[in-house]
Write a protein that holds these residues in place. Sequence first.
Motif, PDB file in Angstrom:
ATOM      1  N   THR A  61       0.708  -1.133   0.163  1.00  0.00           N
ATOM      2  CA  THR A  61       0.077   0.114  -0.054  1.00  0.00           C
ATOM      3  C   THR A  61       0.819   1.350  -0.038  1.00  0.00           C
ATOM      4  OG1 THR A  61      -1.507  -1.209   1.092  1.00  0.00           O
ATOM      5  CG2 THR A  61      -1.995   1.330   1.162  1.00  0.00           C
ATOM      6  N   ASN A  62       0.514   2.236  -0.985  1.00  0.00           N
ATOM      7  CA  ASN A  62       1.080   3.511  -0.692  1.00  0.00           C
ATOM      8  C   ASN A  62       0.042   4.691  -0.564  1.00  0.00           C
ATOM      9  OD1 ASN A  62       2.774   1.591  -2.621  1.00  0.00           O
ATOM     10  ND2 ASN A  62       4.216   3.349  -2.691  1.00  0.00           N
ATOM     11  N   ARG A  63       0.362   5.419   0.128  1.00  0.00           N
ATOM     12  CA  ARG A  63      -0.771   6.574   0.360  1.00  0.00           C
ATOM     13  C   ARG A  63      -0.316   7.677  -0.617  1.00  0.00           C
ATOM     14  NH1 ARG A  63      -2.554   8.032   6.020  1.00  0.00           N
ATOM     15  NH2 ARG A  63      -3.947   6.236   5.647  1.00  0.00           N
ATOM     16  N   GLU A  75       2.870   7.973   2.675  1.00  0.00           N
ATOM     17  CA  GLU A  75       3.154   6.713   3.491  1.00  0.00           C
ATOM     18  C   GLU A  75       3.391   5.568   2.451  1.00  0.00           C
ATOM     19  OE1 GLU A  75       1.207   5.900   7.213  1.00  0.00           O
ATOM     20  OE2 GLU A  75       0.758   7.934   7.207  1.00  0.00           O
ATOM     21  N   ALA A  76       4.148   4.721   2.964  1.00  0.00           N
ATOM     22  CA  ALA A  76       3.918   3.433   2.080  1.00  0.00           C
ATOM     23  C   ALA A  76       4.586   2.027   2.933  1.00  0.00           C
ATOM     24  CB  ALA A  76       4.905   3.545   0.785  1.00  0.00           C
ATOM     25  N   ASP A  77       4.163   0.949   2.750  1.00  0.00           N
ATOM     26  CA  ASP A  77       4.771  -0.056   3.631  1.00  0.00           C
ATOM     27  C   ASP A  77       5.804  -0.810   2.717  1.00  0.00           C
ATOM     28  OD1 ASP A  77       3.057  -1.409   1.766  1.00  0.00           O
ATOM     29  OD2 ASP A  77       2.025  -2.245   2.986  1.00  0.00           O
ATOM     30  N   CYS A  78       6.373  -0.305   1.764  1.00  0.00           N
ATOM     31  CA  CYS A  78       7.689  -1.014   1.067  1.00  0.00           C
ATOM     32  C   CYS A  78       8.928  -0.921   1.935  1.00  0.00           C
ATOM     33  CB  CYS A  78       7.736  -0.239  -0.191  1.00  0.00           C
ATOM     34  SG  CYS A  78       8.001   1.344  -0.111  1.00  0.00           S
ATOM     35  N   PRO A  79       9.717  -1.929   1.507  1.00  0.00           N
ATOM     36  CA  PRO A  79      10.793  -2.054   2.450  1.00  0.00           C
ATOM     37  C   PRO A  79      11.835  -0.746   2.151  1.00  0.00           C
ATOM     38  CG  PRO A  79      10.844  -3.776   0.740  1.00  0.00           C
ATOM     39  CD  PRO A  79       9.658  -2.959   0.565  1.00  0.00           C
ATOM     40  N   ASP A  80      12.090  -0.232   1.067  1.00  0.00           N
ATOM     41  CA  ASP A  80      12.805   0.946   0.958  1.00  0.00           C
ATOM     42  C   ASP A  80      12.583   2.143   1.128  1.00  0.00           C
ATOM     43  OD1 ASP A  80      11.543   1.209  -1.577  1.00  0.00           O
ATOM     44  OD2 ASP A  80      13.025   0.382  -2.733  1.00  0.00           O
ATOM     45  N   LYS A  81      11.120   2.565   0.920  1.00  0.00           N
ATOM     46  CA  LYS A  81      10.535   3.982   1.399  1.00  0.00           C
ATOM     47  C   LYS A  81      11.123   4.898   0.389  1.00  0.00           C
ATOM     48  CE  LYS A  81       8.409   3.169   5.282  1.00  0.00           C
ATOM     49  NZ  LYS A  81       8.098   1.628   5.128  1.00  0.00           N
ATOM     50  N   LEU A  82      11.731   4.376  -0.740  1.00  0.00           N
ATOM     51  CA  LEU A  82      12.307   5.460  -1.749  1.00  0.00           C
ATOM     52  C   LEU A  82      11.134   6.280  -2.095  1.00  0.00           C
ATOM     53  CD1 LEU A  82      14.955   3.294  -3.731  1.00  0.00           C
ATOM     54  CD2 LEU A  82      15.453   5.208  -2.176  1.00  0.00           C
ATOM     55  N   CYS A  83       9.820   5.807  -2.602  1.00  0.00           N
ATOM     56  CA  CYS A  83       8.823   6.418  -2.881  1.00  0.00           C
ATOM     57  C   CYS A  83       8.423   7.703  -2.092  1.00  0.00           C
ATOM     58  CB  CYS A  83       7.633   5.787  -3.436  1.00  0.00           C
ATOM     59  SG  CYS A  83       7.119   4.667  -1.883  1.00  0.00           S
ATOM     60  N   VAL A  84       8.459   7.452  -0.939  1.00  0.00           N
ATOM     61  CA  VAL A  84       8.074   8.213   0.391  1.00  0.00           C
ATOM     62  C   VAL A  84       9.181   9.557   0.199  1.00  0.00           C
ATOM     63  CG1 VAL A  84       7.703   8.923   2.646  1.00  0.00           C
ATOM     64  CG2 VAL A  84       7.137   6.688   1.575  1.00  0.00           C
ATOM     65  N   VAL A  97       8.293   6.646  -8.581  1.00  0.00           N
ATOM     66  CA  VAL A  97       8.397   5.239  -8.776  1.00  0.00           C
ATOM     67  C   VAL A  97       8.618   4.433  -7.333  1.00  0.00           C
ATOM     68  CG1 VAL A  97       9.260   3.250  -9.992  1.00  0.00           C
ATOM     69  CG2 VAL A  97       9.365   5.493 -10.893  1.00  0.00           C
ATOM     70  N   CYS A  98       7.570   3.361  -7.161  1.00  0.00           N
ATOM     71  CA  CYS A  98       8.000   2.674  -6.132  1.00  0.00           C
ATOM     72  C   CYS A  98       8.288   1.255  -6.482  1.00  0.00           C
ATOM     73  CB  CYS A  98       6.659   2.473  -5.063  1.00  0.00           C
ATOM     74  SG  CYS A  98       6.989   1.391  -3.600  1.00  0.00           S
ATOM     75  N   LEU A  99       9.470   0.885  -6.634  1.00  0.00           N
ATOM     76  CA  LEU A  99       9.794  -0.385  -7.285  1.00  0.00           C
ATOM     77  C   LEU A  99       9.339  -1.433  -6.598  1.00  0.00           C
ATOM     78  CD1 LEU A  99      13.426  -0.175  -8.650  1.00  0.00           C
ATOM     79  CD2 LEU A  99      11.504  -0.478  -9.787  1.00  0.00           C
ATOM     80  N   PRO A 100       9.351  -1.792  -5.160  1.00  0.00           N
ATOM     81  CA  PRO A 100       8.951  -2.988  -4.737  1.00  0.00           C
ATOM     82  C   PRO A 100       7.496  -3.120  -5.008  1.00  0.00           C
ATOM     83  CG  PRO A 100      10.234  -1.748  -3.004  1.00  0.00           C
ATOM     84  CD  PRO A 100      10.199  -0.870  -4.321  1.00  0.00           C
ATOM     85  N   HIS A 101       6.663  -2.251  -4.999  1.00  0.00           N
ATOM     86  CA  HIS A 101       5.355  -2.212  -5.146  1.00  0.00           C
ATOM     87  C   HIS A 101       4.962  -2.002  -6.665  1.00  0.00           C
ATOM     88  CE1 HIS A 101       4.162  -0.937  -0.848  1.00  0.00           C
ATOM     89  NE2 HIS A 101       4.832  -1.890  -0.994  1.00  0.00           N
TER      90      HIS A 101
HETATM   91 ZN   LIG Z   1       8.008   2.527  -2.280  1.00  0.00          ZN
END
Ligand SMILES: [Zn+2]
Length: 120
Positions: A61-63, A75-84, A97-101
Motif C-alpha cells: 500500500t502507498n498513500r 506513506e508506504a509499507d514498502c521496504p525501501d521507502k524510496l517513493c516516500v 516510482v515505487c519499485l517494490p510495489h
Molecule cells: Zn515505495
Amino acid sequence: MKKADIILAAAVIILSIILIGARIFTRTEGGLAVVTEDGRETGRYSLQKDLEKDISGIYGTNRLVIKDRAAFVAEADCPDKLCVHQKKIRYNGEMIVCLPHRLVIRIESGDAPEVDDTAR
Ligand SMILES: [Zn+2]
C-alpha cells in the motif's frame, strides 16, 4: 585563445543559461496524476483537488497525497521507502516510482490548456 574567442565562448555560456532558465520557467504544470500498478493504469486523479488515497495493490500500500497541485507519496509499507522520499511532482512527465510495489505515479496534462507540445 584570442580575446574574441573568449567573448564568444562567454556569450554562448550566458545564452545557454538564459535558455535553460526560460525552459524551467515555462514548464507546463500537469493536470493529472496517473497511477500505474504493474504496468496497468489503475487511476487518474486531478491535481486541482486535494486528495488523500491509499493505493492498495498486490504488493503493498502507498498513500497518495495531492496537495497544492502537487502529488507525492506520504506513506508506504514498502521496504525501501524510496517513493516516500521522492520529491513532489507537478510537471508533465515527472514521476514517482515505487519499485517494490511496482507502482508508478506519473504527471500528465489533463484538462488544463496545453502549450505548444512540438516545441519541447
Ligand atoms: Zn515505495
